[in-house]
Design a protein around this motif. Structure first.
Motif, PDB file in Angstrom:
ATOM      1  N   VAL A 187      10.948  45.799  49.374  1.00  0.00           N
ATOM      2  CA  VAL A 187      10.897  44.978  50.579  1.00  0.00           C
ATOM      3  C   VAL A 187       9.476  45.051  51.105  1.00  0.00           C
ATOM      4  O   VAL A 187       8.985  46.129  51.443  1.00  0.00           O
ATOM      5  CB  VAL A 187      11.895  45.474  51.640  1.00  0.00           C
ATOM      6  CG1 VAL A 187      11.734  44.698  52.940  1.00  0.00           C
ATOM      7  CG2 VAL A 187      13.326  45.350  51.121  1.00  0.00           C
ATOM      8  N   GLY A 188       8.808  43.908  51.156  1.00  0.00           N
ATOM      9  CA  GLY A 188       7.404  43.879  51.517  1.00  0.00           C
ATOM     10  C   GLY A 188       7.163  43.769  53.009  1.00  0.00           C
ATOM     11  O   GLY A 188       8.086  43.870  53.835  1.00  0.00           O
ATOM     12  N   ASN A 189       5.921  43.518  53.344  1.00  0.00           N
ATOM     13  CA  ASN A 189       5.468  43.486  54.736  1.00  0.00           C
ATOM     14  C   ASN A 189       6.168  42.408  55.550  1.00  0.00           C
ATOM     15  O   ASN A 189       6.679  41.432  55.025  1.00  0.00           O
ATOM     16  CB  ASN A 189       3.964  43.246  54.755  1.00  0.00           C
ATOM     17  CG  ASN A 189       3.277  44.021  55.852  1.00  0.00           C
ATOM     18  OD1 ASN A 189       3.680  45.125  56.175  1.00  0.00           O
ATOM     19  ND2 ASN A 189       2.235  43.456  56.419  1.00  0.00           N
ATOM     20  N   TRP A 190       6.142  42.583  56.877  1.00  0.00           N
ATOM     21  CA  TRP A 190       6.639  41.619  57.867  1.00  0.00           C
ATOM     22  C   TRP A 190       8.157  41.410  57.819  1.00  0.00           C
ATOM     23  O   TRP A 190       8.657  40.431  58.365  1.00  0.00           O
ATOM     24  CB  TRP A 190       5.951  40.248  57.702  1.00  0.00           C
ATOM     25  CG  TRP A 190       4.485  40.259  57.457  1.00  0.00           C
ATOM     26  CD1 TRP A 190       3.832  39.721  56.393  1.00  0.00           C
ATOM     27  CD2 TRP A 190       3.458  40.833  58.285  1.00  0.00           C
ATOM     28  NE1 TRP A 190       2.478  39.914  56.497  1.00  0.00           N
ATOM     29  CE2 TRP A 190       2.218  40.594  57.642  1.00  0.00           C
ATOM     30  CE3 TRP A 190       3.480  41.525  59.491  1.00  0.00           C
ATOM     31  CZ2 TRP A 190       1.008  41.027  58.176  1.00  0.00           C
ATOM     32  CZ3 TRP A 190       2.262  41.964  60.007  1.00  0.00           C
ATOM     33  CH2 TRP A 190       1.058  41.707  59.353  1.00  0.00           C
ATOM     34  N   SER A 191       8.883  42.290  57.184  1.00  0.00           N
ATOM     35  CA  SER A 191      10.328  42.098  57.065  1.00  0.00           C
ATOM     36  C   SER A 191      11.069  42.625  58.283  1.00  0.00           C
ATOM     37  O   SER A 191      10.525  43.343  59.123  1.00  0.00           O
ATOM     38  CB  SER A 191      10.848  42.764  55.782  1.00  0.00           C
ATOM     39  OG  SER A 191      10.318  42.130  54.636  1.00  0.00           O
ATOM     40  N   ASP A 192      12.345  42.259  58.364  1.00  0.00           N
ATOM     41  CA  ASP A 192      13.222  42.718  59.435  1.00  0.00           C
ATOM     42  C   ASP A 192      13.267  44.247  59.412  1.00  0.00           C
ATOM     43  O   ASP A 192      13.400  44.871  58.350  1.00  0.00           O
ATOM     44  CB  ASP A 192      14.623  42.136  59.202  1.00  0.00           C
ATOM     45  CG  ASP A 192      15.565  42.382  60.358  1.00  0.00           C
ATOM     46  OD1 ASP A 192      15.774  43.557  60.717  1.00  0.00           O
ATOM     47  OD2 ASP A 192      16.111  41.410  60.902  1.00  0.00           O
ATOM     48  N   TYR A 194      13.772  48.592  56.758  1.00  0.00           N
ATOM     49  CA  TYR A 194      12.924  49.776  56.727  1.00  0.00           C
ATOM     50  C   TYR A 194      13.690  51.019  57.201  1.00  0.00           C
ATOM     51  O   TYR A 194      13.534  52.098  56.627  1.00  0.00           O
ATOM     52  CB  TYR A 194      11.695  49.579  57.614  1.00  0.00           C
ATOM     53  CG  TYR A 194      10.841  48.384  57.252  1.00  0.00           C
ATOM     54  CD1 TYR A 194      10.491  48.129  55.933  1.00  0.00           C
ATOM     55  CD2 TYR A 194      10.369  47.515  58.230  1.00  0.00           C
ATOM     56  CE1 TYR A 194       9.697  47.036  55.603  1.00  0.00           C
ATOM     57  CE2 TYR A 194       9.573  46.423  57.910  1.00  0.00           C
ATOM     58  CZ  TYR A 194       9.238  46.186  56.601  1.00  0.00           C
ATOM     59  OH  TYR A 194       8.454  45.110  56.283  1.00  0.00           O
ATOM     60  N   ARG A 195      14.487  50.866  58.220  1.00  0.00           N
ATOM     61  CA  ARG A 195      15.269  51.995  58.712  1.00  0.00           C
ATOM     62  C   ARG A 195      16.472  52.212  57.781  1.00  0.00           C
ATOM     63  O   ARG A 195      17.179  51.269  57.462  1.00  0.00           O
ATOM     64  CB  ARG A 195      15.767  51.729  60.132  1.00  0.00           C
ATOM     65  CG  ARG A 195      14.633  51.520  61.149  1.00  0.00           C
ATOM     66  CD  ARG A 195      15.208  51.200  62.513  1.00  0.00           C
ATOM     67  NE  ARG A 195      14.165  50.918  63.487  1.00  0.00           N
ATOM     68  CZ  ARG A 195      13.518  51.837  64.191  1.00  0.00           C
ATOM     69  NH1 ARG A 195      13.818  53.116  64.016  1.00  0.00           N
ATOM     70  NH2 ARG A 195      12.582  51.494  65.054  1.00  0.00           N
ATOM     71  N   ASN A 196      16.682  53.423  57.349  1.00  0.00           N
ATOM     72  CA  ASN A 196      17.782  53.728  56.423  1.00  0.00           C
ATOM     73  C   ASN A 196      17.741  52.800  55.214  1.00  0.00           C
ATOM     74  O   ASN A 196      18.746  52.211  54.803  1.00  0.00           O
ATOM     75  CB  ASN A 196      19.133  53.614  57.135  1.00  0.00           C
ATOM     76  CG  ASN A 196      19.222  54.505  58.353  1.00  0.00           C
ATOM     77  OD1 ASN A 196      18.903  55.705  58.281  1.00  0.00           O
ATOM     78  ND2 ASN A 196      19.624  53.939  59.479  1.00  0.00           N
ATOM     79  N   ALA A 197      16.557  52.663  54.615  1.00  0.00           N
ATOM     80  CA  ALA A 197      16.312  51.674  53.567  1.00  0.00           C
ATOM     81  C   ALA A 197      17.113  51.979  52.302  1.00  0.00           C
ATOM     82  O   ALA A 197      17.309  53.135  51.925  1.00  0.00           O
ATOM     83  CB  ALA A 197      14.824  51.628  53.241  1.00  0.00           C
ATOM     84  N   ARG A 198      17.536  50.899  51.640  1.00  0.00           N
ATOM     85  CA  ARG A 198      18.223  51.013  50.352  1.00  0.00           C
ATOM     86  C   ARG A 198      17.347  50.544  49.195  1.00  0.00           C
ATOM     87  O   ARG A 198      17.740  50.653  48.040  1.00  0.00           O
ATOM     88  CB  ARG A 198      19.518  50.201  50.390  1.00  0.00           C
ATOM     89  CG  ARG A 198      20.581  50.877  51.237  1.00  0.00           C
ATOM     90  CD  ARG A 198      21.625  49.922  51.760  1.00  0.00           C
ATOM     91  NE  ARG A 198      22.161  49.027  50.757  1.00  0.00           N
ATOM     92  CZ  ARG A 198      23.005  48.039  51.040  1.00  0.00           C
ATOM     93  NH1 ARG A 198      23.405  47.842  52.301  1.00  0.00           N
ATOM     94  NH2 ARG A 198      23.462  47.250  50.094  1.00  0.00           N
TER      95      ARG A 198
END
Length: 654
Positions: free
Chosen positions: A337-342, A346-350
């Motif tokens: 998952v790259g930059n500027w994402s929801d 990022y939190r608790n990422a899969r």
């Protein structure tokens, strides 16, 4: 007899409008560098062009064979035949109607020895006679602005070869194809955006015409999603490949002559990312109500139309949207998952992710934080506290950026900006203090700089070599402080998190000083670059260090969009072939450790805040995927690690 002549003339006109050679002067081609570019005629309407130069944006300019300009206003498309005469290098050419990207048509990329025909839609900028009520990067036919030009008086065609070092091709058979579509009247043109944010004046098989279409498309897509690539581990690393030292975090290592990320389990990892995986895309209706089929369904100012569409599509299950995007990314062959994402990704990422951390609020210089301000120093001490504490020790975090596309300029540019700034600017105070300590009096500085300032307070940028050393020293020290403090701030809180730099861009590519500094302080140097090929990627002054391409794309002009950057043309399969060429070159490059697609969705038709309205999404504004493009991406990712490690032939699309 007269009727027969008239019919013959009419038939001749229709044939001429269907296809007509473009007469250009192959003996009078302008070159941006006469020493590094050679051109020779190769028969009627053909030329062989050879580049041996590392200059920025080398190009040739074609002119009409007869008269001062061409009239292309009756035609729909322009076509070129190009043969790559190199047997071991890719060839990439950007075509512009006129000079530079103002009249951008498209970009061609060819494998060594490949010959292909490219077709691009002409951007007619005259004929409408009324305002469309918006201005954006690409405009509908007949309207001024964007990349549209006056095709009735076109004086030049420009062909740019980005980052060539060496390139040789044969250009031939330039021709005009098809009749220009009839220009819509004002009454016919408005409205042109339907309730789903789609172009009402275009049609395509996947076009959404009802809420039921949205739900049916989702049901059909979910039934066809594939599991993650079998050769990948849970991070997207090469489970079937060699095992290196595992640290529980991402790191970088050179293996068999190529740089890689190494994932937390010790597997080789190449980052295939997507930027802006997020459910927004604001479309502004203020003063544009006539543009919309259903303006009352939008908010007071407008609407996040993609969010509205997925709300209808997912209905009560809208909270499942992030989960389905994870399934999609697995299926489509992405592992990052790259930059500027929801922030939910990022939190608790899969999936592994890269994230841009905001600099502290402080005085700035044209958007670059003033590194000598008290606010900057204090803010950097708490960089990963509060909102971004989840990054600390997170094995799913590949690394973080600080800053984006700062346009540093040459190695005196920062000091020149500082001298133009207000007296209270901290960096200006710092620079003046250094100059006063060095020269003691303004008179001594004037003798060195060749200037005539009456006081220290009057100091402004000057031309000439006398000041260059001081300007260069301060500029380099400023950026070095920015990079050093950024890295220190990251490592202080999370020593295992990689520092990925400031996301450099096109202009920085040629600036040796910023590339060297970035290599010194960044664990991985990041670039936002938009060529279709990376075979020739070699930033000026950059040593042998790992590089992440943090934004790149392959555009399209389908599904009613008005245009895109890195547009590979309108011929069938063009976008898929261009993607295969781009990924082949990136996967092969020894320094590149990942490439991220910008972006997840197409942009809205009337443009975002800065006018960008590009077609380059993995999904359109209704959340409908570009399936054939994503199937190509999946096939490329299935070959990624074995191909990068030297096995097999890459995708060979017809």
């Amino acid at each position: 007899m007269r009727l027969g002549i008239m019919l013959l003339l009419l038939l001749s006109f229709r044939l001429a409008a269907a296809e007509m050679p473009l007469a250009w002067d192959n003996r009078n081609i302008v070159r941006s560098n006469e020493n590094g570019i050679t051109v020779r005629p190769a028969g009627e309407g053909a030329a062989i062009v050879e580049f041996r130069t590392g200059e920025p944006w080398p190009h040739i300019v074609l002119k009409p064979k007869n008269g001062a300009s061409w009239d292309l206003s009756r035609f729909r498309e322009i076509s070129f035949d190009v043969e790559n005469l190199s047997r071991n290098r890719q060839c990439e050419i950007e075509f512009n109607a006129g000079m530079w990207s103002g009249g951008y048509l498209g970009t061609a990329i060819l494998r060594p020895g490949e010959k292909r025909t490219f077709r691009y839609r002409l951007n007619h900028g005259t004929g409408a006679g009324f305002s469309p009520l918006f201005q954006a990067s690409f405009m509908p036919q007949g309207f001024a602005g964007g990349r549209n030009v006056d095709t009735s008086k076109l004086k030049t065609l420009q062909l740019i070869s980005s980052f060539p070092l060496y390139c040789k091709y044969r250009l031939s058979n330039i021709r005009l194809i098809g009749e220009r579509p009839r220009q819509l009247t004002e009454a016919e043109f408005f409205p042109f955006i339907d309730r789903y944010g789609q172009n009402m004046h275009a049609d395509w098989p996947e076009k959404v015409k009802s809420d039921n279409d949205l739900r049916n498309l989702q049901k059909d897509e979910l039934a066809t999603l594939k599991p993650r690539i079998a050769a990948w581990n849970r991070y997207g690393g090469w489970a079937d490949g060699p095992r290196l030292k595992s640290t529980g975090f991402f790191r970088v290592e050179k293996y068999r002559g190529k740089w890689y990320f190494v994932d937390p389990e010790g597997c080789l990892f190449f980052s295939r990312g997507v930027n802006d995986v997020a459910p927004w895309g604001f479309i502004d209706k203020r003063g544009r109500e006539r543009c919309f089929e259903a303006p009352d369904e939008l908010g007071t100012d407008g609407s996040h139309i993609y969010w509205e569409n997925i709300g209808k599509k997912y209905a009560k299950e809208l909270d499942s949207w992030p989960d389905i995007q994870y399934r999609r990314l697995d299926s489509w062959g992405f592992n990052t998952v790259g930059n500027w994402s929801d922030m939910r990704f990022y939190r608790n990422a899969r999936l592994p992710y890269t994230l841009n951390l905001p600099f502290p609020k402080c005085p700035s210089l044209d958007g670059i934080p003033d590194v000598y301000s008290v606010e900057f120093e204090r803010g950097m001490e708490n960089l990963l506290k509060a909102d971004y504490a989840f990054v600390i020790g997170d094995p799913m975090c590949i690394g973080v950026f600080l800053g984006n596309e700062f346009r540093f300029g040459d190695n005196t540019a920062i000091a020149r900006r500082v001298l133009k700034s207000a007296p209270e600017q901290p960096a200006r105070k710092k620079f003046l203090a250094e100059l006063q300590e060095k020269y003691r009096t303004i008179e001594v500085l004037n003798r060195q700089w060749g200037s005539d300032f009456a006081s220290w307070e009057a100091l402004r940028p000057v031309e000439g070599k006398g000041a260059e050393a001081d300007l260069r020293q301060f500029s380099i020290a400023f950026v070095e402080r920015l990079l050093a403090m950024s890295k220190e701030a990251v490592k202080r809180h999370s020593p295992d998190t990689l520092y990925l730099g400031t996301r450099l861009m096109n202009d920085d590519y040629f600036q040796a000083w910023i590339n060297r500094l970035s290599a010194r302080y960044c664990d991985v140097v990041s670039y936002n670059l938009y060529p279709l090929g990376f075979e020739r990627f070699k930033p000026n002054g950059l040593p042998d260090v790992p590089v992440l391409i943090t934004e790149s794309t392959v555009g399209h002009g389908t599904r009613g969009t008005f245009g895109s950057i890195t547009n590979p043309g309108v011929e069938p399969g063009a976008r898929n072939r261009a993607l295969a060429r781009q990924l082949e070159s990136a996967f092969s490059h020894p320094q590149i450790v990942g490439i991220h697609h910008f972006k997840f969705t197409d942009q809205v038709l009337t443009g975002r805040w800065d006018g960008e309205n590009y077609g380059f999404g993995l999904v359109d504004i209704t959340d409908t995927p570009y399936r054939d493009f994503l199937e190509t991406n999946r096939a490329a990712s299935e070959q990624l690690y074995s191909f990068r490690n030297g096995a097999g032939v890459f995708l060979n699309l017809p």
